[in-house]
Design a protein around this motif. Structure first.
Motif, mmCIF file in Angstrom:
data_model
loop_
_atom_site.group_PDB
_atom_site.id
_atom_site.type_symbol
_atom_site.label_atom_id
_atom_site.label_comp_id
_atom_site.label_asym_id
_atom_site.label_seq_id
_atom_site.Cartn_x
_atom_site.Cartn_y
_atom_site.Cartn_z
ATOM 1 N N PHE A 235 -16.311 26.977 25.190
ATOM 2 C CA PHE A 235 -16.539 28.335 24.696
ATOM 3 C C PHE A 235 -15.743 29.286 25.589
ATOM 4 C CE2 PHE A 235 -20.111 26.189 22.810
ATOM 5 C CZ PHE A 235 -20.309 26.854 21.606
ATOM 6 N N GLY A 236 -14.711 29.889 25.008
ATOM 7 C CA GLY A 236 -13.803 30.699 25.797
ATOM 8 C C GLY A 236 -12.501 29.990 26.092
ATOM 9 N N LYS A 237 -12.379 28.731 25.623
ATOM 10 C CA LYS A 237 -11.165 27.930 25.813
ATOM 11 C C LYS A 237 -10.832 27.823 27.304
ATOM 12 C CE LYS A 237 -8.036 28.446 22.524
ATOM 13 N NZ LYS A 237 -7.109 29.009 21.539
ATOM 14 N N GLY A 238 -9.633 28.195 27.705
ATOM 15 C CA GLY A 238 -9.239 28.050 29.096
ATOM 16 C C GLY A 238 -8.908 29.380 29.740
ATOM 17 N N ALA A 239 -8.307 29.308 30.934
ATOM 18 C CA ALA A 239 -8.020 30.514 31.706
ATOM 19 C C ALA A 239 -7.059 31.445 30.984
ATOM 20 C CB ALA A 239 -7.458 30.125 33.067
ATOM 21 N N TYR A 363 -16.359 28.788 15.533
ATOM 22 C CA TYR A 363 -15.026 29.285 15.839
ATOM 23 C C TYR A 363 -14.361 28.507 16.974
ATOM 24 C CZ TYR A 363 -11.387 32.432 17.533
ATOM 25 O OH TYR A 363 -10.193 32.962 17.955
ATOM 26 N N TYR A 364 -15.070 28.255 18.077
ATOM 27 C CA TYR A 364 -14.432 27.620 19.229
ATOM 28 C C TYR A 364 -14.207 26.132 19.002
ATOM 29 C CZ TYR A 364 -14.856 32.013 21.602
ATOM 30 O OH TYR A 364 -14.705 33.335 21.924
ATOM 31 N N PHE A 365 -15.035 25.500 18.189
ATOM 32 C CA PHE A 365 -14.763 24.122 17.814
ATOM 33 C C PHE A 365 -13.503 24.069 16.962
ATOM 34 C CE2 PHE A 365 -16.050 20.213 15.254
ATOM 35 C CZ PHE A 365 -15.643 19.340 16.246
ATOM 36 N N LYS A 366 -13.390 25.006 16.034
ATOM 37 C CA LYS A 366 -12.173 25.088 15.218
ATOM 38 C C LYS A 366 -10.946 25.323 16.089
ATOM 39 C CE LYS A 366 -10.495 28.657 13.959
ATOM 40 N NZ LYS A 366 -9.350 29.529 14.343
ATOM 41 N N GLU A 367 -11.064 26.188 17.085
ATOM 42 C CA GLU A 367 -9.932 26.474 17.971
ATOM 43 C C GLU A 367 -9.505 25.228 18.742
ATOM 44 O OE1 GLU A 367 -8.211 29.846 18.916
ATOM 45 O OE2 GLU A 367 -8.574 29.414 16.806
ATOM 46 N N LEU A 368 -10.473 24.462 19.229
ATOM 47 C CA LEU A 368 -10.147 23.228 19.932
ATOM 48 C C LEU A 368 -9.377 22.273 19.027
ATOM 49 C CD1 LEU A 368 -12.351 21.180 22.316
ATOM 50 C CD2 LEU A 368 -11.465 20.056 20.292
ATOM 51 N N VAL A 370 -7.654 23.000 16.343
ATOM 52 C CA VAL A 370 -6.334 23.560 16.023
ATOM 53 C C VAL A 370 -5.355 23.303 17.168
ATOM 54 C CG1 VAL A 370 -5.057 25.725 15.734
ATOM 55 C CG2 VAL A 370 -7.115 25.303 14.381
ATOM 56 N N ASP A 371 -5.766 23.590 18.393
ATOM 57 C CA ASP A 371 -4.872 23.466 19.542
ATOM 58 C C ASP A 371 -4.486 22.016 19.830
ATOM 59 O OD1 ASP A 371 -4.871 26.178 19.916
ATOM 60 O OD2 ASP A 371 -6.423 26.181 21.444
ATOM 61 N N PHE A 372 -5.441 21.105 19.697
ATOM 62 C CA PHE A 372 -5.208 19.730 20.134
ATOM 63 C C PHE A 372 -4.796 18.780 19.009
ATOM 64 C CE2 PHE A 372 -8.404 20.370 23.830
ATOM 65 C CZ PHE A 372 -7.448 21.075 24.526
ATOM 66 N N PHE A 373 -5.058 19.153 17.755
ATOM 67 C CA PHE A 373 -4.772 18.231 16.658
ATOM 68 C C PHE A 373 -3.921 18.869 15.559
ATOM 69 C CE2 PHE A 373 -8.584 16.666 18.715
ATOM 70 C CZ PHE A 373 -8.321 15.313 18.824
ATOM 71 N N PHE A 374 -4.277 20.070 15.111
ATOM 72 C CA PHE A 374 -3.548 20.688 14.011
ATOM 73 C C PHE A 374 -2.104 21.006 14.396
ATOM 74 C CE2 PHE A 374 -1.941 24.352 11.723
ATOM 75 C CZ PHE A 374 -2.197 24.031 10.400
#
Length: 500
Positions: A235-239, A363-368, A370-374
């Motif tokens: 939640f909040g992704k990374g830095a 939202y944050y699961f979707k973001e993960l 998207v970033d790592f697979f999509f």
């Protein structure tokens, strides 16, 4: 449509600042983050004290007293002592992680305890093993970031998630070797169980380490499973994401913290609603849980069809509330620290397409995903076939990535059931991921070619009903229980339509 456009088009339409004089009376009353007097008051000592005490009361509903004091105090300190923000966040995150191993019951300790029982060991307590390997993870994460900084073109820097997943596979493989019994097996599984949550956090830090504006490594480590969300999901992704959403001025910070208080109170309201639903529907009206209804069906004593649908609707609603209330809690604490992060769950009932539902609901699961697979898939395959490219990249995210994340979330099943048994118990969720990913992929392709739901009231109602009917029916296959097979769930679903 480019992946960036596809992603940004799906961002939750969350409300920012505005004019508090507009809207309904309730809207004006709740808009404390838009009123100049409230914003000014919250910057005074009295306002900050009220915010702190309110946050303590709201967070205490979820966390034990020591964790509540730690996370709220750390968030407020990081917000107001900006020169020491990184050390404060680092200390809070790792203090919470180590204290959790010694003072709280959690799934990591339980999983290690199960492995120890399986090996009939009375050796070092699970908290000792967990704390030891947590220290190894912290040192290993620091070393990984230093390695990437020195070797920006190495495989770890270019494919961090792939490397971490390979490490998981190697550790799992070592546990199956002949002679790997007793203490060595317990040690390996303890390492694997402690490491697994960080697999989804460390890649954000590694990727950011390669950028020209990378955060210091102290900050990168501070947001590996940050103290505001000790979960498997960033939640909040990374830095890098946090840098973009940091409040820069005292006024911005005041607005962000007022939003935090609203979100924390909202989380408690959702928790109360969920408890009320359990009391009314399960305890008073005796509507069974889906697993209970499934057991009754398999015994040949099914509940009436209306009761079956009622329990399915209730289970879906409670699951949605669970996602919403925990998301609100985690983002609320992050906002206390000064990060005006987007909401984790934003009005999912307003979803008119499956793509919009997936974005709004988590939202944050979707973001993960998207970033790592999509995105990696989108840039690698089917460049001459835009629709197939969009569908396949979406399927890899919502299907393969979704399944992989949840399988690793239950990595202890491999220890207790073996790899074949764990995969067999996971078959129903794999089916869930395939159907969900297919639906979202079709929705994504339709949106990419300009097909939208009708803007009329009837069209909006119809599209919303279609989305949630799909979600409710699919919920049968995505439950947390691993006791029922895919075939049993299919037959139960058919019985709700009067077929079986």
């Amino acid at each position: 449509m480019s992946p960036a456009a596809a992603n940004s088009a799906a961002l939750p339409p969350q409300r920012g600042g505005g004019n508090a004089s507009r809207g309904s009376r309730l809207r004006r009353f709740l808009a404390i983050d838009e009123r100049a007097d409230c914003i000014a008051w919250s910057q005074a000592v009295s306002g900050r004290s009220i915010i702190y005490c309110t946050a303590i009361a709201a967070v205490a509903t979820y966390f034990p007293w020591w964790e509540t004091l730690l996370v709220v105090s750390a968030a407020m300190a990081a917000a107001y002592m900006s020169k020491f923000r990184n050390p404060i966040l680092f200390t809070a995150t790792w203090s919470a992680a180590f204290l959790e191993m010694g003072l709280a019951e959690n799934s990591i300790l339980e999983d290690i305890g199960v492995v120890m029982q399986q090996e009939q060991m009375a050796g070092p307590p699970p908290m000792v093993l967990a704390s030891l390997f947590l220290l190894f993870v912290m040192i290993g994460a620091w070393g990984s970031l230093e390695w990437v900084r020195r070797h920006p073109h190495c495989l770890l820097a270019r494919r961090p998630l792939l490397c971490l997943l390979a490490l998981e596979v190697v550790l799992c493989g070592l546990t199956t070797m002949d002679g790997m019994q007793g203490l060595p097996r317990v040690m390996l599984w303890s390492m694997l169980i402690v490491l697994t949550p960080y697999v989804w956090f460390l890649p954000f830090a590694i990727v950011d380490q390669r950028s020209q504006q990378a955060s210091p490594r102290l900050m990168q480590l501070a947001v590996l499973r940050p103290f505001w969300s000790p979960t498997y999901l960033p939640f909040g992704k990374g830095a890098a994401f946090l840098r973009k959403h940091l409040s820069k001025t005292p006024e911005d910070l005041a607005i962000t913290q007022l939003k935090a208080i609203k979100l924390l109170i909202w989380s408690n309201a959702l928790l109360a609603l969920k408890s009320a639903m359990t009391l009314v529907f399960e305890d008073y009206l005796q509507i069974p849980r889906v697993e209970v209804a499934l057991d009754a069906f398999l015994r040949g004593q099914p509940y009436p069809i209306a009761v079956g649908w009622a329990c399915l609707l209730l289970s879906t609603a409670k699951y949605a509330l669970t996602i919403a209330l925990w998301s609100a809690l985690f983002i609320g604490i992050a906002r206390l620290a000064g990060y005006r992060l987007p909401r984790g769950c934003w009005r999912p009932l307003e979803s008119r397409t499956l793509m919009e539902y997936f974005n709004r609901f988590h939202y944050y699961f979707k973001e993960l995903l998207v970033d790592f697979f999509f995105l990696p898939t989108f840039f690698a395959v089917f460049r001459g076939y835009p629709r197939l490219r969009m569908f396949f990249a979406t399927f890899m995210a919502a299907g393969v990535g979704n399944a992989l994340w949840h399988f690793l979330r239950q990595i202890d099943n491999v220890a207790t059931m073996g790899l074949a048994g764990a995969i067999d118990s996971f078959t129903s969720y794999l089916f869930y991921c395939v159907i969900l990913a297919t639906g979202i992929g079709i929705s994504q392709v339709r949106a990419s070619v300009g097909i939208r739901p009708s803007a009329t009231h009837f069209g909006m109602l119809y599209s919303g009903l279609c989305v949630w009917s799909f979600v409710v029916c699919l919920h049968v296959f995505g439950g947390e229980s691993f006791r029922h097979t895919l075939l049993e769930r299919v037959l139960f679903m058919m019985s709700l339509f009067g077929v079986a």
